[in-house]
Scaffold this active site. Sequence first.
Site, PDB file in Angstrom:
ATOM      1  N   GLU A  41       1.072   0.813  10.452  1.00  9.43           N
ATOM      2  CA  GLU A  41      -0.477   0.397  10.480  1.00  9.43           C
ATOM      3  C   GLU A  41      -1.389   1.559  11.292  1.00  9.43           C
ATOM      4  O   GLU A  41      -2.172   1.307  12.164  1.00  9.43           O
ATOM      5  CB  GLU A  41      -0.833  -0.938  11.211  1.00  9.43           C
ATOM      6  CG  GLU A  41      -0.427  -2.002   9.972  1.00  9.43           C
ATOM      7  CD  GLU A  41      -0.495  -3.313  10.397  1.00  9.43           C
ATOM      8  OE1 GLU A  41      -1.715  -3.396  10.860  1.00  9.43           O
ATOM      9  OE2 GLU A  41       0.314  -4.189  10.247  1.00  9.43           O
TER      10      GLU A  41
ATOM     11  N   PRO B   8       6.304   6.165  -1.464  1.00  9.47           N
ATOM     12  CA  PRO B   8       7.353   7.452  -0.871  1.00  9.47           C
ATOM     13  C   PRO B   8       6.578   8.604  -0.541  1.00  9.47           C
ATOM     14  O   PRO B   8       6.920   9.022   0.508  1.00  9.47           O
ATOM     15  CB  PRO B   8       8.207   7.588  -2.160  1.00  9.47           C
ATOM     16  CG  PRO B   8       8.453   6.346  -2.949  1.00  9.47           C
ATOM     17  CD  PRO B   8       7.033   5.752  -2.822  1.00  9.47           C
TER      18      PRO B   8
ATOM     19  N   LEU C 259       0.922  -1.209  -0.022  1.00 14.18           N
ATOM     20  CA  LEU C 259      -0.003   0.034   0.112  1.00 14.18           C
ATOM     21  C   LEU C 259       0.968   1.311   0.037  1.00 14.18           C
ATOM     22  O   LEU C 259       0.430   2.181  -0.754  1.00 14.18           O
ATOM     23  CB  LEU C 259      -0.903   0.026   1.215  1.00 14.18           C
ATOM     24  CG  LEU C 259      -1.893   1.130   1.518  1.00 14.18           C
ATOM     25  CD1 LEU C 259      -2.922   1.131   0.262  1.00 14.18           C
ATOM     26  CD2 LEU C 259      -2.523   1.192   2.660  1.00 14.18           C
TER      27      LEU C 259
ATOM     28  N   GLU D 150      -0.005   8.879  16.479  1.00 16.53           N
ATOM     29  CA  GLU D 150      -0.899  10.355  16.052  1.00 16.53           C
ATOM     30  C   GLU D 150      -2.234  10.110  15.470  1.00 16.53           C
ATOM     31  O   GLU D 150      -3.334  10.827  15.679  1.00 16.53           O
ATOM     32  CB  GLU D 150      -0.160  11.523  15.322  1.00 16.53           C
ATOM     33  CG  GLU D 150       1.094  11.810  16.234  1.00 16.53           C
ATOM     34  CD  GLU D 150       2.281  11.158  16.255  1.00 16.53           C
ATOM     35  OE1 GLU D 150       2.262   9.790  15.715  1.00 16.53           O
ATOM     36  OE2 GLU D 150       3.418  11.427  16.624  1.00 16.53           O
TER      37      GLU D 150
ATOM     38  N   ILE E 251       7.532  -2.193   1.845  1.00 16.13           N
ATOM     39  CA  ILE E 251       6.781  -3.261   1.785  1.00 16.13           C
ATOM     40  C   ILE E 251       7.209  -4.409   2.618  1.00 16.13           C
ATOM     41  O   ILE E 251       8.256  -4.937   1.982  1.00 16.13           O
ATOM     42  CB  ILE E 251       6.275  -3.259   0.333  1.00 16.13           C
ATOM     43  CG1 ILE E 251       5.837  -2.092  -0.293  1.00 16.13           C
ATOM     44  CG2 ILE E 251       5.277  -4.692   0.120  1.00 16.13           C
ATOM     45  CD1 ILE E 251       4.585  -1.434   0.467  1.00 16.13           C
TER      46      ILE E 251
HETATM   47  C1  LIG Z   1       8.706  -2.031   9.865  1.00 14.56           C
HETATM   48  C2  LIG Z   1       7.845  -1.447   8.921  1.00 14.56           C
HETATM   49  C3  LIG Z   1       6.844  -2.201   8.021  1.00 14.56           C
HETATM   50  C4  LIG Z   1       6.100  -1.910   7.258  1.00 14.56           C
HETATM   51  N1  LIG Z   1       5.456  -2.724   6.446  1.00 14.56           N
HETATM   52  C5  LIG Z   1       4.393  -2.084   5.429  1.00 14.56           C
HETATM   53  C6  LIG Z   1       3.699  -3.269   4.666  1.00 14.56           C
HETATM   54  O1  LIG Z   1       3.951  -4.205   4.701  1.00 14.56           O
HETATM   55  N2  LIG Z   1       2.892  -2.462   3.680  1.00 14.56           N
HETATM   56  C7  LIG Z   1       2.825  -1.324   3.505  1.00 14.56           C
HETATM   57  O2  LIG Z   1       2.146  -0.693   2.653  1.00 14.56           O
HETATM   58  N3  LIG Z   1       3.299  -0.249   4.351  1.00 14.56           N
HETATM   59  C8  LIG Z   1       4.339  -0.735   5.338  1.00 14.56           C
HETATM   60  N4  LIG Z   1       4.949   0.105   6.042  1.00 14.56           N
HETATM   61  C9  LIG Z   1       4.844   1.691   5.992  1.00 14.56           C
HETATM   62  C10 LIG Z   1       3.961   2.144   7.133  1.00 14.56           C
HETATM   63  O3  LIG Z   1       2.582   1.706   6.556  1.00 14.56           O
HETATM   64  C11 LIG Z   1       4.230   3.793   7.006  1.00 14.56           C
HETATM   65  O4  LIG Z   1       5.389   3.930   7.607  1.00 14.56           O
HETATM   66  C12 LIG Z   1       3.253   4.366   7.841  1.00 14.56           C
HETATM   67  O5  LIG Z   1       1.771   4.563   7.144  1.00 14.56           O
HETATM   68  C13 LIG Z   1       3.620   5.848   7.979  1.00 14.56           C
HETATM   69  O6  LIG Z   1       3.905   6.566   6.974  1.00 14.56           O
HETATM   70  P1  LIG Z   1       5.235   7.262   6.484  1.00 14.56           P
HETATM   71  O7  LIG Z   1       6.374   6.568   7.103  1.00 14.56           O
HETATM   72  O8  LIG Z   1       5.301   7.701   5.261  1.00 14.56           O
HETATM   73  O9  LIG Z   1       5.291   8.297   7.500  1.00 14.56           O
HETATM   74  P2  LIG Z   1       4.306   9.909   7.382  1.00 14.56           P
HETATM   75  O10 LIG Z   1       3.117   9.661   6.737  1.00 14.56           O
HETATM   76  O11 LIG Z   1       5.179  10.714   6.670  1.00 14.56           O
HETATM   77  O12 LIG Z   1       4.119  10.362   8.863  1.00 14.56           O
HETATM   78  C14 LIG Z   1       5.260  10.554   9.565  1.00 14.56           C
HETATM   79  C15 LIG Z   1       4.877  11.243  10.850  1.00 14.56           C
HETATM   80  O13 LIG Z   1       4.117  12.289  10.747  1.00 14.56           O
HETATM   81  C16 LIG Z   1       3.132  12.286  11.829  1.00 14.56           C
HETATM   82  N5  LIG Z   1       1.746  12.336  11.280  1.00 14.56           N
HETATM   83  C17 LIG Z   1       1.411  11.776  10.028  1.00 14.56           C
HETATM   84  N6  LIG Z   1       0.033  11.872   9.906  1.00 14.56           N
HETATM   85  C18 LIG Z   1      -0.354  12.453  10.944  1.00 14.56           C
HETATM   86  C19 LIG Z   1      -1.831  13.002  11.209  1.00 14.56           C
HETATM   87  N7  LIG Z   1      -2.806  12.883  10.561  1.00 14.56           N
HETATM   88  N8  LIG Z   1      -1.991  13.657  12.365  1.00 14.56           N
HETATM   89  C20 LIG Z   1      -0.883  13.776  13.222  1.00 14.56           C
HETATM   90  N9  LIG Z   1       0.421  13.422  12.910  1.00 14.56           N
HETATM   91  C21 LIG Z   1       0.637  12.653  11.798  1.00 14.56           C
HETATM   92  C22 LIG Z   1       3.316  11.055  12.714  1.00 14.56           C
HETATM   93  O14 LIG Z   1       4.294  11.128  13.576  1.00 14.56           O
HETATM   94  C23 LIG Z   1       4.005  10.084  11.730  1.00 14.56           C
HETATM   95  O15 LIG Z   1       4.665   9.048  12.169  1.00 14.56           O
HETATM   96  C24 LIG Z   1       5.953  -0.412   7.177  1.00 14.56           C
HETATM   97  C25 LIG Z   1       6.562   0.589   7.825  1.00 14.56           C
HETATM   98  C26 LIG Z   1       7.598  -0.015   8.781  1.00 14.56           C
HETATM   99  C27 LIG Z   1       8.485   0.973   9.686  1.00 14.56           C
END
Ligand SMILES: Cc1cc2nc3c(=O)[nH]c(=O)nc-3n(C[C@H](O)[C@H](O)[C@H](O)COP(=O)(O)OP(=O)(O)OC[C@H]3O[C@@H](n4cnc5c(N)ncnc54)[C@H](O)[C@@H]3O)c2cc1C
Length: 379
Positions: A353, A120, A117, A357, A149
């Site tokens: 997941e 970047p 899902l 926040e 992923i």
């Molecule tokens: C170990 C690991 C395994 C993963 N596995 C998968 C997978 O199998 N499949 C998949 O699709 N994805 C996967 N992910 C990705 C994961 O779903 C994303 O990292 C997550 O959705 C957050 O997106 P981002 O890292 O781009 O952070 P961003 O969306 O850029 O957010 C960064 C930070 O901003 C703040 N923030 C963001 N939105 C809000 C809000 N609405 N209100 C307040 N604060 C906010 C939070 O502090 C957040 O941590 C994985 C991530 C990790 C670390």
Amino acid sequence: MPVFSLDPVQTAWCAELRTLAAQRLRPLAEKGESGRVNRPLVEELGRLGLLDRLFTAGALELCLLRESLAHGCTEAETALALQGLGTSPLVQAGTEAQRGRWLPDVAAGRAVAAFALSEPDAGSDAAALALKAVPDDRGWRLSGEKRWISNAPEADFYTVFARTTGGAGARGVTAFLVPADRPGLAGSALEMLSPHPIGALTFDDVPVTADDVLGEPDRGFRVAMNTLNRFRPSVGAFAVGMAQAALDATLTHTSSRRAFGGPLADLQSVSHRVAEMATRTEAARLLVYTAASAYDAGAADVPKRSAMAKLLATETAQYVVDSAVQLHGARALQRGHLLEHLYREVRAPRIYEGATEVQRTIIAKELYAEERHPEETPA
Ligand SMILES: Cc1cc2nc3c(=O)[nH]c(=O)nc-3n(C[C@H](O)[C@H](O)[C@H](O)COP(=O)(O)OP(=O)(O)OC[C@H]3O[C@@H](n4cnc5c(N)ncnc54)[C@H](O)[C@@H]3O)c2cc1C
């Protein structure tokens, strides 16, 4: 009112799983390569019947499974959870042919699944995803990138969420089942703090047809959200399992380590910290069980309860593991120590997941909706 507790069958199952994790799965995990899919471990989960159980388990059962495995072997827990995450869209929305092709292999631990899902530029705001599905005479061509992923690039198939209608937000996304050998699909591994198999995928005009769609075109975002909703309380259960392992290690260590003429446990600041760790862990566990039970009962307030459970349990586990490190001293930081391992493992669940926040936002939204429409609020 009876005290909430698991029934004797559930309690015995959890004990059995903790033993399996420590005695059969831990040695296989140790033979694996950090950050790579551990196929012998996945196959063993299949042989033990635990992957098959993923498809039929209710939310509470899934939590007990994840918590108990995490207590003795986080790698086994993660391998199991990732099979569930990658396969859930297929279980929910797959055709007979799609299910027949993949489910027996997933259940046996022969096929590795992944849920694709995030991108970047689309993480927390997943509805902003941009991987394009451009129609052609046979179906669509996928082009773009997925990132973070789990199980990529080694998985055997991916459930991929792609944009079929531009400018439609969550309503223009379609779920596709993409086998790893499709032309134009490539990937690379990413190295993380935790020993987690994870990577990035690139799609260069990858062909997909109507036979690869999971559910209906433009309705894929619901498939992704249903998957995450089902798994949310169980991420909390994973965290509770790690917290309990850290707490157990701390009780053992502080009872035997001597300083200032007696065991560390005789120092009140130590024993009070242990009491706080235990109290918070138990509170998190109960919130997880209640959220999962509410999900199984089809209760109306599941979104609020699941968000509370994931939030409290993942934050609690961070506190408990950090406290355990503190009370162990230097040895906890030595490479290979259980707590050094848990310290690296415990961080990510506060982000994936739905970051902490985001869970708070869900909880607040539900609370204010209840305030505005008290007649719809569950008793
Ligand atoms: C170990 C690991 C395994 C993963 N596995 C998968 C997978 O199998 N499949 C998949 O699709 N994805 C996967 N992910 C990705 C994961 O779903 C994303 O990292 C997550 O959705 C957050 O997106 P981002 O890292 O781009 O952070 P961003 O969306 O850029 O957010 C960064 C930070 O901003 C703040 N923030 C963001 N939105 C809000 C809000 N609405 N209100 C307040 N604060 C906010 C939070 O502090 C957040 O941590 C994985 C991530 C990790 C670390």
